[in-house]
Motif scaffolding. Structure first.
Motif, short mmCIF file in Angstrom:
data_model
loop_
_atom_site.label_atom_id
_atom_site.label_comp_id
_atom_site.label_asym_id
_atom_site.label_seq_id
_atom_site.Cartn_x
_atom_site.Cartn_y
_atom_site.Cartn_z
N LEU A 71 0.80 -1.02 0.09
CA LEU A 71 0.37 0.53 -0.13
C LEU A 71 0.53 1.31 0.12
O LEU A 71 0.40 2.31 -1.07
CB LEU A 71 -1.38 -0.07 1.27
CG LEU A 71 -1.78 1.79 1.37
CD1 LEU A 71 -2.75 1.70 0.64
CD2 LEU A 71 -2.53 0.92 2.40
N ALA A 72 1.91 1.02 1.36
CA ALA A 72 2.85 2.48 0.86
C ALA A 72 3.18 2.88 -0.55
O ALA A 72 3.56 3.70 -1.05
CB ALA A 72 3.62 2.25 1.52
N MET A 73 4.10 1.29 -0.91
CA MET A 73 5.11 1.65 -2.10
C MET A 73 3.61 2.22 -3.42
O MET A 73 4.05 2.99 -4.35
CB MET A 73 4.98 0.21 -3.31
CG MET A 73 5.54 0.41 -4.59
SD MET A 73 6.11 -1.48 -4.94
CE MET A 73 4.02 -2.11 -5.58
N LEU A 74 2.16 1.90 -3.16
CA LEU A 74 0.59 2.06 -3.90
C LEU A 74 0.97 3.71 -3.90
O LEU A 74 0.40 4.37 -4.91
CB LEU A 74 0.27 1.49 -4.42
CG LEU A 74 0.68 -0.30 -4.97
CD1 LEU A 74 -1.61 -0.59 -4.20
CD2 LEU A 74 0.29 -0.02 -6.20
N LEU A 75 1.44 4.15 -2.93
CA LEU A 75 1.00 5.11 -2.78
C LEU A 75 1.64 5.89 -3.33
O LEU A 75 1.35 7.46 -3.76
CB LEU A 75 0.14 5.61 -1.08
CG LEU A 75 -0.23 5.18 -0.47
CD1 LEU A 75 -0.90 5.41 0.48
CD2 LEU A 75 -2.04 5.47 -1.14
N ALA A 76 2.63 6.03 -3.02
CA ALA A 76 3.96 6.51 -3.32
C ALA A 76 4.22 6.87 -5.77
O ALA A 76 4.79 7.59 -6.16
CB ALA A 76 5.67 6.13 -2.98
N VAL A 77 3.44 5.46 -6.53
CA VAL A 77 3.26 5.18 -7.08
C VAL A 77 2.17 6.26 -7.41
O VAL A 77 2.40 7.55 -8.69
CB VAL A 77 2.65 3.84 -7.92
CG1 VAL A 77 2.32 3.61 -9.56
CG2 VAL A 77 4.15 3.23 -7.99
N LEU A 78 1.25 6.96 -7.25
CA LEU A 78 0.35 7.36 -7.14
C LEU A 78 0.21 9.21 -7.12
O LEU A 78 0.01 9.68 -8.23
CB LEU A 78 -1.58 7.30 -6.34
CG LEU A 78 -2.23 7.77 -6.27
CD1 LEU A 78 -2.75 7.47 -7.56
CD2 LEU A 78 -3.20 7.26 -5.51
N HIS A 79 1.72 9.21 -6.42
CA HIS A 79 1.91 10.75 -6.22
C HIS A 79 2.60 10.98 -7.69
O HIS A 79 2.91 11.84 -8.17
CB HIS A 79 2.43 11.23 -4.78
CG HIS A 79 2.95 12.38 -5.01
ND1 HIS A 79 4.74 12.58 -3.80
CD2 HIS A 79 3.35 13.32 -4.83
CE1 HIS A 79 4.46 13.93 -3.91
NE2 HIS A 79 3.50 14.38 -5.04
N ARG A 80 3.43 9.91 -8.02
CA ARG A 80 4.63 10.87 -8.85
C ARG A 80 4.07 10.36 -9.92
O ARG A 80 5.17 11.18 -10.87
CB ARG A 80 5.66 9.12 -8.62
CG ARG A 80 7.06 9.67 -9.96
CD ARG A 80 8.15 10.44 -9.37
NE ARG A 80 9.42 10.38 -9.70
CZ ARG A 80 8.68 10.89 -10.99
NH1 ARG A 80 7.93 12.02 -11.84
NH2 ARG A 80 10.57 11.27 -12.14
N GLY A 135 -5.42 -5.67 -11.96
CA GLY A 135 -4.03 -5.63 -12.88
C GLY A 135 -3.06 -5.05 -11.99
O GLY A 135 -2.98 -4.82 -11.25
N GLU A 136 -1.80 -5.39 -12.54
CA GLU A 136 -0.03 -4.57 -11.90
C GLU A 136 0.02 -3.67 -12.06
O GLU A 136 -0.04 -3.44 -13.34
CB GLU A 136 0.22 -6.28 -11.05
CG GLU A 136 1.50 -6.16 -10.48
CD GLU A 136 3.05 -6.98 -10.70
OE1 GLU A 136 3.92 -6.97 -10.26
OE2 GLU A 136 2.52 -7.74 -11.83
N VAL A 137 0.31 -3.22 -10.55
CA VAL A 137 0.99 -1.80 -11.10
C VAL A 137 2.57 -1.88 -10.42
O VAL A 137 3.33 -1.74 -9.51
CB VAL A 137 -0.33 -0.62 -9.99
CG1 VAL A 137 0.41 0.42 -10.00
CG2 VAL A 137 -1.60 -0.55 -10.53
N GLY A 138 3.14 -0.94 -11.68
CA GLY A 138 4.48 -1.19 -11.22
C GLY A 138 5.53 -0.08 -10.94
O GLY A 138 4.72 1.20 -10.95
N LEU A 139 6.59 -0.11 -10.06
CA LEU A 139 6.46 1.50 -10.14
C LEU A 139 7.27 2.37 -11.16
O LEU A 139 7.05 3.99 -10.94
CB LEU A 139 8.21 1.07 -9.39
CG LEU A 139 7.61 0.74 -8.13
CD1 LEU A 139 10.04 0.26 -7.86
CD2 LEU A 139 7.51 1.00 -7.33
N ALA A 140 7.18 2.75 -12.35
CA ALA A 140 7.15 3.68 -13.16
C ALA A 140 5.63 3.66 -13.86
O ALA A 140 5.12 4.29 -14.25
CB ALA A 140 8.02 2.50 -14.67
#
Length: 452
Positions: free
Chosen positions: A330-339, A390-395
């Motif tokens: 979840l923390a990773m996904l929130l960072a992706v959402l911001h970036r 669907g899977e969400v990547g860091l990019a």
């Protein structure tokens, strides 16, 4: 009298050490060494299952197709991979009172009509087992019951009666005369399981172990207990709820991560034919923060509602809490959402829940979590009859999920008309009952949602 020699055995890997250490020298786990009595026993009890081995050419070996033994409980058979296998060893664990003994007693009562079966009870008396059978209104005329915890007597009964299926309830209560340690110790659990497993392979008897679990939810005893058996099942669910889940974590005869869903009733456990209905909340009207995910549990597509609540943080450290999903993800996904989408959550508390108590470990839930979070933050419901995976990547890319066509078919069968999915999962031909919206990136998914 000489003092018996002691050794220290690791509860994780079963390795032995001459003295206590904080860290196991075999598996490097901490605080897992427990004191046990060093045993000396004849080497004959470790004889090979099939006698002396001989060199064979693999291509010349003709494997036999063993007919599975159907228990008559469809959800239980699904988790087992189609039924019990002759000579197979199954380990089923779960919290106390979750329904392990009830399930196995029901299965044996149905099998007793066509096969010789044996129920070995080491925790309850014969009267207690009979009371449970009467309460469940089971027809158990051919079911043999043995209240015994001595391994040698149980093995003798198995060799004499030759049942098709035998249940050991539970493996932690058994002890062998060869060892001097108490029942439930690492040495006793490992030895009793190994002896019964060898007997199952030699005689073709299917044996089911009931295992206790620790406070952390893992099976008690050494991890070698999980390695020597053929199938490991876990009973999950809140004891205060009427629904139970059985999940396969290891299966040499079927798919792993298979899921069976049961409802606890006055007459025992009954299979749930449409488990997706359990994990979908019935809202009178669309609500913000809710997104329907199609997850894959083994061979079964399952629809689960993901709920998110985003609220202003009242402390310098905003909270990130997940129930049924991975909190670090979840923390990773929130960072992706911001970036990649420009949506800021650093000053917001974020809570995410998978409805119904189901646990989701696959990354295909990423896109549904993000959409639920954005819906709650904007206080705007997602479109009705929409499913997402669907899977969400860091990019910021949206990666495909396995078995996408099966997920879409399950959603269409349950009346959903729209699907937001990765572009790689888009079907080649348009589907009749469901509109497919294929996306490649997170920002594209959010833009398409705004247009709906």
């Amino acid at each position: 009298m000489a003092k018996p020699k002691t050794v220290y055995v690791c509860t994780e890997c079963g390795g032995q050490s001459a003295k206590w250490q904080g860290q196991c020298p075999h598996c490097a786990e901490w605080n897992t060494l427990v004191e046990s009595v060093a045993e000396s026993a004849p080497a004959s009890r470790f004889a090979a299952v099939a006698g002396s081995g001989a060199l064979q050419v693999l291509s010349e070996i003709q494997p036999r197709e063993e007919a599975r033994i159907a228990t008559g409980m469809e959800e239980f058979d699904r988790v087992l991979g189609g039924g019990l296998v002759q000579g197979g060893v199954v380990l089923i664990g779960g919290d106390p009172g979750i329904g392990k003994s009830t399930l196995l007693l029901q299965a044996l009562a149905r099998l007793a009509a066509s096969h010789p079966v044996l129920y070995v009870s080491g925790e309850e008396s014969a009267e207690q087992v009979a009371l449970r059978a009467n309460r469940l209104q089971l027809e158990a005329r051919g079911l043999l019951l043995l209240t015994e915890i001595n391994l040698e007597k149980i093995v003798a009964a198995l060799k004499t009666r030759q049942p098709r299926v035998a249940v050991m309830d539970s493996i932690q209560t058994l002890y062998s005369d060869v060892l001097q340690s108490a029942p439930g110790s690492v040495a006793q659990v490992r030895e009793c399981a190994a002896q019964l497993t060898r007997l199952a392979k030699q005689s073709g008897i299917t044996i089911v172990f009931v295992g206790h679990v620790t406070k952390e939810g893992a099976l008690a005893g050494p991890r070698v207990l999980e390695h020597i058996v053929d199938t490991v099942l876990y009973f999950e669910g809140d004891p205060n709820s009427s629904f139970r889940l059985i999940r396969a974590f290891k299966n040499r005869y079927g798919a792993v991560n298979e899921l069976g869903v049961f409802a606890m009733t006055e007459r025992g456990l009954k299979g749930v034919s449409n488990p997706s209905a359990l994990f979908l909340s019935q809202h009178g009207q669309p609500v913000a923060g809710s997104c329907v995910l199609v997850t894959q549990e083994g061979t079964r597509p399952l629809l689960v509602e993901i709920q998110a609540l985003v609220d202003s943080a009242h402390s310098p450290s905003p909270r990130r809490l997940c129930v049924g999903l991975e909190q670090n993800r979840l923390a990773m996904l929130l960072a992706v959402l911001h970036r990649h989408a420009g949506i800021v959550c650093f000053d917001q508390d974020v809570f995410v829940n998978a409805v119904g108590g189901v646990r989701i470990s696959e990354p295909a839930a990423d896109l549904a979590v993000l959409l639920a979070v954005v819906s709650s933050m904007k206080n705007k419901p997602l479109p009705d009859k929409l499913i997402v995976f669907g899977e969400v990547g860091l990019a910021g890319e949206v990666r495909p999920a396995p078995r996408g066509q099966e997920r879409l078919k399950e959603a269409a069968k349950l009346g959903f008309t729209r699907a937001l999915i990765p572009k790689a999962n888009a079907p080649r031909q348009p589907l009749k009952d469901i509109e497919v919206i294929a996306v490649e990136r997170v920002e594209q998914a959010l833009e398409r949602i705004r247009e709906l």
